[in-house]
Design an enzyme around this catalytic site. Sequence first.
Site, PDB file in Angstrom:
ATOM      1  N   PRO A 116       0.887  -1.200  -0.129  1.00 53.63           N
ATOM      2  CA  PRO A 116      -0.150   0.168  -0.029  1.00 53.63           C
ATOM      3  C   PRO A 116       0.863   1.092   0.301  1.00 53.63           C
ATOM      4  O   PRO A 116       0.855   2.165   0.850  1.00 53.63           O
ATOM      5  CB  PRO A 116      -0.887  -0.196   1.259  1.00 53.63           C
ATOM      6  N   CYS A 117       1.520   1.565  -1.125  1.00 53.43           N
ATOM      7  CA  CYS A 117       2.273   2.820  -1.067  1.00 53.43           C
ATOM      8  C   CYS A 117       1.687   4.017  -0.987  1.00 53.43           C
ATOM      9  O   CYS A 117       2.119   4.962  -0.782  1.00 53.43           O
ATOM     10  CB  CYS A 117       3.067   2.914  -2.512  1.00 53.43           C
ATOM     11  N   HIS A 118       0.368   3.925  -1.281  1.00 54.21           N
ATOM     12  CA  HIS A 118      -0.618   5.229  -0.917  1.00 54.21           C
ATOM     13  C   HIS A 118      -0.484   5.892   0.633  1.00 54.21           C
ATOM     14  O   HIS A 118      -0.796   6.764   0.507  1.00 54.21           O
ATOM     15  CB  HIS A 118      -2.100   5.019  -1.341  1.00 54.21           C
TER      16      HIS A 118
END
Length: 157
Positions: free
Chosen positions: A119-121
């Site tokens: 989940p790089c967001h």
Amino acid sequence: MFNAVIDAPFGKVGIRTADGAVREIVYLPESTHSVDPDCALAERAIAQIERYFASAQADFDLPLAPRGTAFQRSVWDGICAIEAGEVLTYGALAKRIGSISARAVGQACGSNPFPIVIPCHRVVSASGIGGFAHHGGDGFFRDVKRWLLTHEGVTLR
């Protein structure tokens, strides 16, 4: 070619698999044609991504193809330790993983081949939302990041 392309609240999500592993997950515009899954792994990936869309607390247990440099993998491992609904700045993640470069962390985030699953967001700029998937400025990719963060209950200043 994608092994599956599904509807998402922000457009579409494309999934590529090979050799028993997910090779790539891609955000696509709504105009992209849907593709029914052509293998059991694509079906499994769809089920888990759709479960995430229903509940941001959903977990993933997909086999991911080995990708990236050792540094990128250390950043991606650090990202996976960030819980849904939480965010870290690029600089804070850099410190957490023992790097001195927030910029290098940002580049590794942008190179993540498995968004949503990794989940790089959840990694943002010290001054706001930051870029997304190597795209700066407003537009489709930043709108996807905003949707994902809002879905997880994050409000950025």
